[in-house]
Design an enzyme around this catalytic site. Structure first.
Site, PDB file in Angstrom:
ATOM      1  N   THR A  45       0.800  -1.220   0.000  1.00 29.18           N
ATOM      2  CA  THR A  45       0.000   0.000   0.000  1.00 29.18           C
ATOM      3  C   THR A  45       0.839   1.279   0.000  1.00 29.18           C
ATOM      4  O   THR A  45       1.922   1.297   0.569  1.00 29.18           O
ATOM      5  CB  THR A  45      -0.819   0.013   1.305  1.00 29.18           C
ATOM      6  N   VAL A  53     -10.118  -8.552  -0.580  1.00 30.19           N
ATOM      7  CA  VAL A  53     -10.030  -7.196  -0.034  1.00 30.19           C
ATOM      8  C   VAL A  53      -9.139  -7.237   1.203  1.00 30.19           C
ATOM      9  O   VAL A  53      -9.318  -8.106   2.062  1.00 30.19           O
ATOM     10  CB  VAL A  53     -11.426  -6.659   0.350  1.00 30.19           C
ATOM     11  N   GLY A  58      -2.717  -7.331   4.792  1.00 29.70           N
ATOM     12  CA  GLY A  58      -4.057  -6.957   5.232  1.00 29.70           C
ATOM     13  C   GLY A  58      -4.733  -8.005   6.087  1.00 29.70           C
ATOM     14  O   GLY A  58      -5.443  -7.671   7.053  1.00 29.70           O
TER      15      GLY A  58
HETATM   16  N1  GLY Z   1      -2.066  -3.685   2.873  1.00 32.36           N
HETATM   17  C1  GLY Z   1      -2.616  -3.941   1.624  1.00 32.36           C
HETATM   18  C2  GLY Z   1      -3.402  -5.149   1.533  1.00 32.36           C
HETATM   19  O1  GLY Z   1      -3.228  -6.079   2.311  1.00 32.36           O
HETATM   20  O2  GLY Z   1      -4.225  -5.207   0.657  1.00 32.36           O
END
Ligand code: GLY
Length: 308
Positions: free
Chosen positions: A190, A219, A243
């Site tokens: 990110t 997601v 994430g």
């Molecule tokens: N930090 C970005 C994701 O895991 O999509």
């Protein structure tokens, strides 16, 4: 409490090469010019700069999904005055962070997939360009890593995906194609920015192509309030990293809460990163009333500017 000068912190992703810091510095300069307008305008401008750079996993540099064709992107914006917008699994739009800003103008806070793309097109946002050679090479390097049995992420290898994608067809298709070595392929996560303006308003903006490998529809934390991002009257926080792990800690809100309780900002960032096992890539940036900073358990390109 007296509020310090306007400030902006920008990051290019936990695990990204430090050589990418020049793009963060440019993005921070771009944002600096808008700190006099608003914290949100500055944070968004910085993220647009990183999305357009092409070397980061966001916007024009966003990673391909496991199918080797699809690009799905997530983004978010929030400020301490009530602005909140996010997009998930957005396809075909050059600057997802601008789409997140458009969502903030609707009665909703998060739009996903086709609906998010429709909104972005109706708002007149520019379409994505072609997937770059760099992104294709990084995808092939990722497939090579899977093929060689290297872990694809903390606690996961290629077998974790085997039931859900055309693995043999994909591996066959990439054989013989030019690629980076699996080890040298630059991987990044990110991008994000946090800002404090002269009125003491805080804002955060984030954008990502998601982790690689990923199944279509996946997601991460970036569009999830309190996980990848948070802003309130005491500051703004942006997270970067895996994430699937970040959401389990509601990381951005957790760190925000410590700052709001009076913990020094740098200590709050370090404590946030320390929640994760060493094999989980994590990075954080934050601004508070009197401080700004960054911390990661990997190399993480970042830059900071003050205004006025
Ligand atoms: N930090 C970005 C994701 O895991 O999509």
């Amino acid at each position: 409490m007296e509020t310090a000068k306007p400030a902006l912190v920008v990051h290019g992703g936990a695990g990204a090469a430090k050589e990418l810091e020049d793009g963060c510095a440019s993005a921070a300069e771009r944002g600096r010019g808008l700190l006099g307008v608003s914290a949100l305008a500055a944070a968004v401008a910085a993220v647009v700069s990183l999305e357009d750079d092409g070397r980061y996993n966001a916007g024009s540099g966003a990673a391909l999904c496991l199918d080797g064709v699809t690009v799905e992107m997530d983004a978010s914006v929030m400020d301490s005055q009530g602005t909140l917008g996010a997009v998930a699994c957005l396809r075909g739009i050059r600057n997802p962070v601008l789409a997140a800003q458009e969502v903030a103008q609707t009665p909703h806070w998060l739009l996903a997939g086709d609906g998010a793309a429709l909104l972005a097109r109706r708002a007149g946002l520019a379409p994505s360009g072609q997937v770059s050679q760099r992104v294709r090479q990084e995808h092939r390097a990722m497939l090579s890593r899977l093929h060689s049995g290297m872990p694809s992420g903390p606690g996961a290898d290629g077998e974790a995906y085997a039931r859900f994608w055309e693995r043999e067809a994909q591996l066959a298709a990439q054989r013989g194609a030019p690629g980076m070595s699996p080890e040298s392929a630059g991987r990044s996560d990110t991008v994000g920015a946090v800002a404090r303006d002269a009125d003491g308003v805080f804002a955060v903006a984030c954008s990502t192509g998601g982790t690689s490998p990923s199944l279509q529809g996946r997601v991460g934390d970036t569009p999830i309030i309190g996980s990848g991002f948070y802003a309130g009257p005491h500051g703004a926080v942006a997270a970067t990293g895996v994430g699937e792990h970040i959401v389990r800690h509601l990381l951005a809100h957790q760190v925000y809460g410590w700052i709001a309780d009076g913990m020094p900002l740098q200590r709050a960032l370090e404590r946030g990163v320390s929640l994760f096992a060493p094999d989980v890539e994590i990075g954080l940036i934050a601004v508070s009333r009197d401080s700004a900073g960054a911390h990661s358990n990997r190399g993480m390109p970042w830059a900071q500017v003050q205004h006025g």
